[in-house]
Design an enzyme around this catalytic site. Structure first.
Site, PDB file in Angstrom:
ATOM      1  N   TYR A  32     -24.580  18.256 -15.850  1.00  0.00           N
ATOM      2  CA  TYR A  32     -25.943  17.809 -15.590  1.00  0.00           C
ATOM      3  C   TYR A  32     -26.843  18.498 -16.622  1.00  0.00           C
ATOM      4  CZ  TYR A  32     -29.139  15.085 -12.837  1.00  0.00           C
ATOM      5  OH  TYR A  32     -30.014  14.112 -12.437  1.00  0.00           O
ATOM      6  N   LEU A  33     -26.505  18.210 -17.867  1.00  0.00           N
ATOM      7  CA  LEU A  33     -27.032  18.978 -18.998  1.00  0.00           C
ATOM      8  C   LEU A  33     -28.538  18.863 -19.162  1.00  0.00           C
ATOM      9  CD1 LEU A  33     -24.300  18.185 -21.689  1.00  0.00           C
ATOM     10  CD2 LEU A  33     -24.394  20.095 -20.072  1.00  0.00           C
ATOM     11  N   HIS A  37     -28.627  24.128 -21.722  1.00  0.00           N
ATOM     12  CA  HIS A  37     -27.232  23.946 -22.157  1.00  0.00           C
ATOM     13  C   HIS A  37     -27.174  23.548 -23.624  1.00  0.00           C
ATOM     14  CE1 HIS A  37     -26.975  22.664 -17.748  1.00  0.00           C
ATOM     15  NE2 HIS A  37     -26.146  23.691 -17.797  1.00  0.00           N
ATOM     16  N   LYS A 149     -30.650  32.996 -18.835  1.00  0.00           N
ATOM     17  CA  LYS A 149     -31.125  32.515 -17.534  1.00  0.00           C
ATOM     18  C   LYS A 149     -30.254  33.120 -16.426  1.00  0.00           C
ATOM     19  CE  LYS A 149     -32.120  29.313 -14.274  1.00  0.00           C
ATOM     20  NZ  LYS A 149     -30.827  29.012 -13.734  1.00  0.00           N
ATOM     21  N   SER A 185     -33.108  24.220 -15.132  1.00  0.00           N
ATOM     22  CA  SER A 185     -31.917  24.379 -14.295  1.00  0.00           C
ATOM     23  C   SER A 185     -31.506  23.009 -13.785  1.00  0.00           C
ATOM     24  CB  SER A 185     -32.242  25.289 -13.104  1.00  0.00           C
ATOM     25  OG  SER A 185     -31.221  25.178 -12.122  1.00  0.00           O
TER      26      SER A 185
HETATM   27  P1  AMP Z   1     -24.543  26.120 -15.641  1.00  0.00           P
HETATM   28  O1  AMP Z   1     -24.220  24.704 -15.984  1.00  0.00           O
HETATM   29  O2  AMP Z   1     -25.738  26.280 -14.772  1.00  0.00           O
HETATM   30  O3  AMP Z   1     -23.343  26.896 -15.156  1.00  0.00           O
HETATM   31  O4  AMP Z   1     -24.938  26.819 -17.018  1.00  0.00           O
HETATM   32  C1  AMP Z   1     -24.073  26.805 -18.098  1.00  0.00           C
HETATM   33  C2  AMP Z   1     -24.583  27.748 -19.144  1.00  0.00           C
HETATM   34  O5  AMP Z   1     -25.895  27.346 -19.545  1.00  0.00           O
HETATM   35  C3  AMP Z   1     -24.709  29.191 -18.627  1.00  0.00           C
HETATM   36  O6  AMP Z   1     -24.335  30.090 -19.657  1.00  0.00           O
HETATM   37  C4  AMP Z   1     -26.172  29.295 -18.319  1.00  0.00           C
HETATM   38  O7  AMP Z   1     -26.675  30.620 -18.388  1.00  0.00           O
HETATM   39  C5  AMP Z   1     -26.771  28.444 -19.412  1.00  0.00           C
HETATM   40  N1  AMP Z   1     -28.114  27.990 -19.018  1.00  0.00           N
HETATM   41  C6  AMP Z   1     -28.455  27.347 -17.869  1.00  0.00           C
HETATM   42  N2  AMP Z   1     -29.789  27.154 -17.832  1.00  0.00           N
HETATM   43  C7  AMP Z   1     -30.290  27.686 -18.961  1.00  0.00           C
HETATM   44  C8  AMP Z   1     -31.617  27.817 -19.493  1.00  0.00           C
HETATM   45  N3  AMP Z   1     -32.685  27.337 -18.854  1.00  0.00           N
HETATM   46  N4  AMP Z   1     -31.757  28.443 -20.699  1.00  0.00           N
HETATM   47  C9  AMP Z   1     -30.675  28.930 -21.363  1.00  0.00           C
HETATM   48  N5  AMP Z   1     -29.406  28.837 -20.908  1.00  0.00           N
HETATM   49  C10 AMP Z   1     -29.218  28.229 -19.726  1.00  0.00           C
END
Ligand code: AMP
Length: 282
Positions: A32-33, A37, A149, A185
């Site tokens: 859900y990019l 991401h 984050k 997010s």
């Molecule tokens: P997730 O899909 O939430 O597990 O996130 C995957 C990666 O993207 C993880 O390393 C998160 O820390 C990073 N990430 C998620 N949201 C953000 C954001 N707003 N800014 C930077 N990195 C992010």
């Protein structure tokens, strides 16, 4: 960009990249990019010859009462965004592909988890560490990319990579925010319009804490108090935690000095959100 759902095909791809001497950058995600991401993917694109992104909502890191089932998913949209960000291979396995049978072994994280999300989500970081160990073995990345984050996650992974001698570099990327300051997010889609309007107050509360430190406050208690009271007044959410700790060790501090993290988690009706500020203090 190739999309692969099977481990056997992934292994063949990785072997071919290794054989031709290409460096591999890995961006693990739950999909859900969004721009957060994609910032990781773009950084990986700059640093490596081959960029692999994974999209896997990992059941091991969700508690029984958490949002594994309702976590947003949209592979068709993710494919387009990942390709535009320069990803070479998208690995999107089914749960059965990653965990075909009862596992015989798993990772247990021993430090940096008795606080923040580690305390509120028992077993969460063991699940994160276990899936990343599998991904690191499968992809053999030279570098792996993580967002600040999830600062506790970055600290835990840095600790794990160092303790277990994974032959890779952990690269962290700053939090990407909406124009109004809300940290991007995947879970933000679950906010009601009223909650979405109030949610930037999470970052505003943390900024208030940061300003107090910049203005000379060196005791954690009044800062935590101020952040909590701002959240109570303006965020329209229930506070899950507000903490001020050393970073990346994540230990309590009596007097603020060196690198610290100000972190908060709040609960809206259908989404639990986290945010933080990491700063250096004189
Ligand atoms: P997730 O899909 O939430 O597990 O996130 C995957 C990666 O993207 C993880 O390393 C998160 O820390 C990073 N990430 C998620 N949201 C953000 C954001 N707003 N800014 C930077 N990195 C992010």
């Amino acid at each position: 960009m190739r999309v692969i759902r099977k481990i056997t095909e992934l292994r063949a791809f990785v072997q071919a990249q290794k054989a031709s001497g290409c460096s591999i950058g890995l961006v693990p995600t739950m999909g859900y990019l969004h721009e957060g991401h994609l910032a990781l993917a773009r950084k990986a694109r700059e640093d490596n010859e081959t960029v692999i992104m994974t999209i896997f909502v990992n059941p091991l890191q969700f508690g029984p009462a958490e949002d594994f089932d309702s976590y947003p998913r949209d592979l068709a949209r993710d494919r387009l965004q990942a390709e535009a960000a320069g990803v070479d291979l998208l690995f999107a396995p089914e749960v059965e592909e990653m965990y075909p049978k009862q596992p015989a072994a798993a990772l247990k994280v021993l430090a940096r988890t008795n606080c923040l999300c580690g305390k509120k989500r028992p077993g969460h970081f063991d699940g994160v560490a276990t899936v990343l160990t599998k991904l690191f073995h499968l992809m053999q990345p030279d570098r792996a990319y993580f967002g600040m984050k999830d600062a506790q996650q970055a600290a835990v992974i840095e600790g794990m990579v160092e303790s277990l001698n994974f032959p890779l570099e952990v690269v962290t990327v700053e939090t990407v925010r909406e124009a109004d300051g809300l940290a991007k997010s995947s879970r933000n889609v679950h906010l009601t319009p009223e909650e979405r309007e109030a949610a930037p107050q999470i970052y505003q509360a943390l900024l208030k804490g940061q300003r107090m430190i910049e203005q000379g406050e060196r005791h954690p208690a009044p800062i935590i108090q101020e952040i909590a009271s701002h959240l109570q007044k303006y965020s329209r959410a229930a506070i899950d935690y507000v903490e001020l700790l050393s970073y990346p060790e994540l230990e309590p501090v009596k007097t603020i000095q060196g690198k610290i993290i100000l972190a908060a988690a709040v609960k809206y009706s259908a989404a639990r959100l986290i945010d933080n500020i990491v700063m250096n203090c004189e």
